[in-house]
Motif scaffolding. Structure first.
Motif, mmCIF file in Angstrom:
data_model
loop_
_atom_site.group_PDB
_atom_site.id
_atom_site.type_symbol
_atom_site.label_atom_id
_atom_site.label_comp_id
_atom_site.label_asym_id
_atom_site.label_seq_id
_atom_site.Cartn_x
_atom_site.Cartn_y
_atom_site.Cartn_z
ATOM 1 N N SER A 142 0.826 -1.213 0.000
ATOM 2 C CA SER A 142 0.000 0.000 0.000
ATOM 3 C C SER A 142 0.860 1.262 0.000
ATOM 4 O O SER A 142 0.471 2.292 -0.554
ATOM 5 C CB SER A 142 -0.929 0.004 1.205
ATOM 6 N N CYS A 143 2.036 1.195 0.600
ATOM 7 C CA CYS A 143 2.905 2.371 0.679
ATOM 8 C C CYS A 143 3.682 2.622 -0.604
ATOM 9 O O CYS A 143 4.040 3.766 -0.890
ATOM 10 C CB CYS A 143 3.893 2.225 1.846
ATOM 11 N N HIS A 144 3.928 1.571 -1.368
ATOM 12 C CA HIS A 144 4.832 1.709 -2.506
ATOM 13 C C HIS A 144 4.216 1.242 -3.831
ATOM 14 O O HIS A 144 4.940 0.977 -4.788
ATOM 15 C CB HIS A 144 6.111 0.897 -2.249
ATOM 16 N N ARG A 145 2.893 1.167 -3.884
ATOM 17 C CA ARG A 145 2.266 0.599 -5.080
ATOM 18 C C ARG A 145 2.419 1.491 -6.317
ATOM 19 O O ARG A 145 2.247 1.027 -7.445
ATOM 20 C CB ARG A 145 0.781 0.345 -4.823
ATOM 21 N N MET A 146 2.738 2.777 -6.133
ATOM 22 C CA MET A 146 2.803 3.694 -7.270
ATOM 23 C C MET A 146 4.192 3.773 -7.900
ATOM 24 O O MET A 146 4.403 4.482 -8.883
ATOM 25 C CB MET A 146 2.380 5.107 -6.827
ATOM 26 N N HIS A 147 5.147 3.056 -7.338
ATOM 27 C CA HIS A 147 6.518 3.165 -7.847
ATOM 28 C C HIS A 147 7.082 1.778 -8.107
ATOM 29 O O HIS A 147 6.970 0.883 -7.277
ATOM 30 C CB HIS A 147 7.392 3.898 -6.833
#
Length: 292
Positions: free
Chosen positions: A127-132
């Motif tokens: 959830s913290c790093h799903r965009m990268h």
């Protein structure tokens, strides 16, 4: 012969004080005329306004010259320190002693590791790093603040990567037997590139300094015991608020007397480990013992 000074009565003293507060003959209040009181008040107001302005200007100048994302001086941090978990030891003696048949002893070791791994939960990391999307084996170099909130991207580290020492398969982390797990963490240094940026990943190497005969073999998780390059460099807490340290788990197979003194060293060309004054620089040494 000098005459004795006449002793003044209480009433006379009060009268003198009253005339000091307000003297109608001279038109003074506490020794000064109203005009003089206004002048001196304006002087001190102006004085403190100027002093406050100078202090504010000095503070603004200092803050303007500071980088909010990185300290100006880092000359003392040449090599990262190394720590071991579970941290159930005191500051002087790194001793991991446990009793395999005593539930409280097992729970103490396992609970310490469970608490330590809470930020590494797979769901939380996703959830913290799903965009990268990080590229394993490559430095995570960033020149701009493209992440939300004017920050930089961080790479996730999932608890499941630690496999047998993740606590997902074995919630006791091996402390119910003679195969205990320890977790090695390398401390953060801003802008640090292991192996001087040559593209070689640092790795953990553990050896028995004492009790070699009591250690059958040592396993590493991830299997190669490396800290992937995608976690470097670290840009600071404000620049990377979601950053988590990469970890290496070590499973120690104890035999015989089940006691050994272990040194775990992070191997890289620019990570020192022989500094007498910094015992945790580049390495950590601990005693591990299992009793029944």
């Amino acid at each position: 012969m000098a005459t004795l000074k006449e002793k003044r009565t209480c009433g006379q003293r009060c009268e003198d004080f009253g005339r000091f507060v307000w003297n109608p003959d001279h038109g003074t209040f506490m020794g000064r005329t109203p005009v003089k009181w206004v002048c001196i008040s304006l002087y001190y107001v102006a004085f403190y306004v100027v002093m406050t302005a100078l202090f504010a200007l000095a503070l603004w100048t200092l803050m303007y010259t500071l980088d909010p994302y990185a300290p100006d001086y880092q000359d003392r941090l040449l090599s990262p320190g190394v720590m071991v978990w579970p941290d159930v030891y005191n500051e002087e003696n790194l001793e991991l002693f446990y009793n395999m048949s005593e539930k409280s002893s097992l729970d103490r070791m396992a609970q310490c590791l469970r608490d330590f791994l809470i930020p590494y939960n797979d769901t939380l990391q996703e959830s913290c790093h799903r965009m990268h999307q990080c590229k394993p084996g490559h430095y995570n170099l960033q020149t701009s603040f493209d992440a939300p909130g004017h920050t930089k991207w961080s790479c996730p580290f999932n608890q499941s990567v630690l496999e047998q020492c993740s606590g997902l398969e074995d919630p006791t982390f091996g402390y119910n037997g003679t195969k205990p797990c320890v977790i090695i963490k390398m401390n953060r240094i801003i802008s640090f590139l292991p192996n001087n940026g040559t593209g070689m990943a640092p790795y953990v190497n553990c050896t028995a300094l004492e009790g070699h005969e009591n250690v059958d073999w040592i396993e590493y998780f991830p299997s190669n015991g490396t800290f992937d390059l995608s976690y470097f460099p670290y840009y600071g807490k404000q620049a990377q608020p979601s950053y988590v340290n990469p970890l290496v788990a070590v499973k120690i197979h104890l035999i015989g007397q089940r006691s050994a003194k272990i040194q775990c060293r992070v191997v890289a060309h620019n990570i020192g480990y022989e500094n007498f004054y910094e015992p945790y620089e580049g390495k950590v040494i601990f005693q591990i013992k299992a009793t029944s």
